[in-house]
Design an enzyme around this catalytic site. Sequence first.
Site, short mmCIF file in Angstrom:
data_model
loop_
_atom_site.label_atom_id
_atom_site.label_comp_id
_atom_site.label_asym_id
_atom_site.label_seq_id
_atom_site.Cartn_x
_atom_site.Cartn_y
_atom_site.Cartn_z
N ALA A 33 2.76 -5.82 8.55
CA ALA A 33 2.19 -5.96 7.21
C ALA A 33 1.66 -7.34 6.84
CB ALA A 33 3.21 -5.50 6.17
N ALA A 34 2.14 -8.41 7.47
CA ALA A 34 1.74 -9.75 7.01
C ALA A 34 0.28 -10.03 7.34
CB ALA A 34 2.62 -10.81 7.67
N PRO A 35 -0.45 -10.70 6.45
CA PRO A 35 0.01 -11.31 5.19
C PRO A 35 0.05 -10.37 3.99
CG PRO A 35 -2.27 -11.93 5.64
CD PRO A 35 -1.84 -11.10 6.81
N GLY A 84 -2.53 -7.65 3.20
CA GLY A 84 -3.78 -7.05 2.71
C GLY A 84 -3.67 -5.54 2.51
N LYS A 85 -3.22 -4.83 3.56
CA LYS A 85 -3.15 -3.36 3.46
C LYS A 85 -2.01 -2.96 2.51
CE LYS A 85 -5.86 -3.15 7.30
NZ LYS A 85 -5.88 -4.59 7.58
N ARG A 133 5.89 -15.37 9.03
CA ARG A 133 4.85 -14.50 8.43
C ARG A 133 5.47 -13.54 7.41
NH1 ARG A 133 -0.22 -14.19 10.54
NH2 ARG A 133 -0.42 -11.96 10.18
N ASP A 186 -1.13 -1.45 11.44
CA ASP A 186 -2.31 -2.30 11.56
C ASP A 186 -1.97 -3.25 12.72
OD1 ASP A 186 -4.78 -3.41 10.91
OD2 ASP A 186 -3.92 -4.82 9.47
N CYS A 195 -8.55 -4.65 14.55
CA CYS A 195 -9.83 -5.31 14.23
C CYS A 195 -10.52 -5.65 15.54
CB CYS A 195 -9.61 -6.53 13.35
SG CYS A 195 -8.63 -7.80 14.12
#
Length: 460
Positions: A104-106, A108-109, A132, A171, A224
């Site tokens: 999860a860090a930082p 966004g999602k 983080r 992610d 990404c």
Amino acid sequence: METSNWHIFKDSIASVTEADALLAALNTEKLTSIRINPRKCSATSLPRVSWCDTGFYLEQRPFFTLDPLFHAGAYYVQEASSMFLEQIIKPFATHPIRVLDLCAAPGGKTTLALSLLPEGSLMVANEVIKNRSQILSENLIKWGYSNCIVTNNDPKDFSFLKGAFDMIIVDAPCSGEGMFRKDSDAISEWSPENVDLCSKRQLRILYDIWDCLAPEGLLIYSTCTFNEKENEDVVARFVSENNARCERVPLQSEWNVTEREKNGAFSYRFFPHKTKGEGFSVSVIRKNDGQEYVIPKRLQQAKSISFLSEKNTASFKNFVSGFEPIHFNDRKNLSWAFPLPYKDFLNEIASHCNLVHAGVPVVECIGNKINPLAGLAFSTNYNKNTFPSVAVDLEQAVRYFKKETLYLPDAEKGWNNITFNNTSIGFVKNIGNRANNPYPQEWAIKMNVDYANLPKSVIA
Ligand code: SAM
């Protein structure tokens, strides 16, 4: 990047899109976008990200560090393609659900999902790397939602929560090709060996967490990166080896998002030469079978937290409003408020995981002194009747976030809630000739500031 690697990279791109056009796009200026916090501010006149109701593009990248509204969680700086998760979460989350954001860090999602989840939902945001996880915790406290737990664990540590989550977001850590125009290190670190390593790790992460997903639950897998090995190949292999299916996401043609299919794996690709965003790929995996979660009847309370009785919270239980809280003290003896319906779930997580924070930071009690915690000011559940409120200007707001002493001659003595642009940003203790500023050192602006030339907020 070595020449031989460059050719391998180019070939891997050519198998998914027009390589020359994509490489040319990677050489252009990167885009800047933000997502506003719908509980803290309303829409702006900025151009919208078309797949996200709260996403906006900025013409140029401002100096966010000097914007008090950035520190106060009124918006989050997020790359536009990632905001596409709204198109997956919104139709699924039509009733309260439990979500695990595993990498999860930082944040966004996580912040996006929190703003989309219906009342009564719960978010567990996890980050395996300790420092983080602290940044994640800070960003989520500033986003200000009470229904969130932050942990610092390896994915396999969640194996005790079988079937506990209706949605899991992975992610995944990846080779980062999509970041090539943002980050020159990403280019120099690229190698085909690293792509292979990343894809193995991604598959392992999916295996490690799969049991935690409820039957008919959704696993959102994203990276990404452009190559197939870390995207469709991971998803296709995982779906074929488990009782799962890949879901499709409805698209609008003007978004120019590319739907790809390989061996039954559907992916939604963001190529910068086609779509207004950075490189991104996302797939949605639905679980066909599995175990329903039943919360174990535990008699023992987790060692890392201690729940407080009604009597012990009498002096500060009204500091939050809008949800029914249970209060607990953490290891540092700070008091937090957390949604009561999830008390047992929190106890389970605190018993098995490294809890970073849960819910809303409320107070620190020292003797008979009750000091509000800085994070309480960011909570969208802060009860505005608790302390007198004082509006400050841009310079004072930046000074607050720089942890400087403030001078508020007209403010009442004692604790005051300070606001900027109608947004609650903190607490100071006015002692007459000055107001003491307890803003946490680790969150404070570290740079020198030219107060005569402060830029206007991008959303003010
Ligand atoms: N979801 C984040 C967001 O939207 O702001 C970005 C996450 S980033 C792409 C991937 C994260 O996975 C990193 O924070 C990284 O520390 C974490 N990570 C690295 N190795 C991991 C592993 N083996 N298991 C789980 N997470 C890992």
